[in-house]
Design an enzyme around this catalytic site. Sequence first.
Site, PDB file in Angstrom:
ATOM      1  N   HIS A 185      -6.576  -8.430  -4.694  1.00 37.85           N
ATOM      2  CA  HIS A 185      -5.227  -7.899  -4.466  1.00 37.85           C
ATOM      3  C   HIS A 185      -4.279  -9.088  -4.343  1.00 37.85           C
ATOM      4  CE1 HIS A 185      -1.703  -6.312  -2.698  1.00 37.85           C
ATOM      5  NE2 HIS A 185      -1.961  -6.764  -1.485  1.00 37.85           N
ATOM      6  N   ASN A 245       3.923  -9.324  -4.715  1.00 36.41           N
ATOM      7  CA  ASN A 245       2.894  -8.413  -4.208  1.00 36.41           C
ATOM      8  C   ASN A 245       3.326  -6.987  -4.541  1.00 36.41           C
ATOM      9  OD1 ASN A 245       1.441  -6.640  -2.539  1.00 36.41           O
ATOM     10  ND2 ASN A 245       1.281  -8.106  -0.866  1.00 36.41           N
ATOM     11  N   CYS A 301      -2.304  -1.764   0.458  1.00 34.11           N
ATOM     12  CA  CYS A 301      -2.840  -2.773  -0.481  1.00 34.11           C
ATOM     13  C   CYS A 301      -4.246  -2.437  -0.961  1.00 34.11           C
ATOM     14  CB  CYS A 301      -2.856  -4.149   0.178  1.00 34.11           C
ATOM     15  SG  CYS A 301      -1.266  -4.573   0.815  1.00 34.11           S
TER      16      CYS A 301
END
Length: 349
Positions: free
Chosen positions: A276, A306, A114
Amino acid sequence: MFNSKIAGIGMYVPEQVVTNNDLLQYMETSDEWIQERTGIKERRYAHRTEETTTTMAVEASRIAIERAGLQPTDIDFIVFATLSPDYYFPGCGVLLQRAMKMKEIGALDVRNQCSGFVYALSVADQFIKTGMYKNILVVGSEKHSFGLDFSTRGRNVSVIFGDGAGAVVLQPTEETGRGILSTHLHSDGESAEILAMYNPGTHANHWTNEPVADFDEAEIGEMFFSHAMVDKAQVFPNMDGQAVFKKAVVKFPEVINESLTANGLTPADINLLVPHQANLRIAQFVQQKLKLRDDQVFNNIQKYGNTTAASIPIALCEAWEAGKVKDGDVVCLAAFGSGFTWASALIKW
Ligand code: ACO
């Protein structure tokens, strides 16, 4: 020493929209559960055979390069962040170089999940600062849909993730106080296994307390990849969601504040925070903690889920296209994820 500026930005998401209700055909879940816990309404899945992590990166990169007023052959260096590469090796960087018919330039692959895009941006920034390169393509791309456990067993992970790609072109700027002001990178491997995909790998059970395969009985080749690993779902991502959540809500504000302090700024000075897109609840917690207004934070996890290394460049691109990032704005990028790794970048646009 030059600062680097983002000279072009692009994104690509696959056409196929997968709603929360679409996931009901594979697993026991509900639209209500997913929206309440994550904020996600839908995500995109790549075409199974016609799209890969690299082909999506090509689409995003074409736009970024064109917006920078360049041709692919003008790019001096590639930094490619992904956790879902086309091949275990070689990395996606060389596949992108090949697909875009670039010169025989360097291509570096970044494996920071991430935080991958912010790490990649930071690496590229150093090459610009030293004067080594002038046009660097920084990419984040993920094809998660190919590697998730779509049974009820894997639902805590699989409902969260989506596919897509984002890219930027970094160039030096002669304007002082503009461009990437600073980047801040961190890691703590203590909890590496709580958000991880163990297999295939070379660990041979070295780091885990619980057996991940019957290695004693395995032939040497089977230690890397075996039917037992597939049967026991050890080839899919493993996540202790609550532990990730608890650490994320501490480290996100910490690394954002670190970037602000390094530049003599406060949260009030941020024009746009692009976190993020891990989970909308995490982003909302961070927003409250830093006392930011709604217009100071950009979220699009509702539409894309995501997308890990791609989430920040996709969100930044959408924000920029919507006119939410303007010349002179202070833009903060911040990420936290598997490793754990976390990172921030402060940009004067
Ligand atoms: N649908 C329905 N029920 C589910 C689902 C699902 N998709 N997934 C889990 N559940 C159930 C569990 O089985 C559990 O049931 P039980 O109470 O009967 O045992 C119940 O829901 C609660 O499960 P928890 O895991 O405790 O749920 P939690 O409130 O923690 O939410 C979540 C889970 C959304 C994963 C949350 O912990 C989270 O978002 N954590 C952060 C994770 C994250 O952001 N990861 C990505 C960042 S890192 C990266 O991007 C690589």
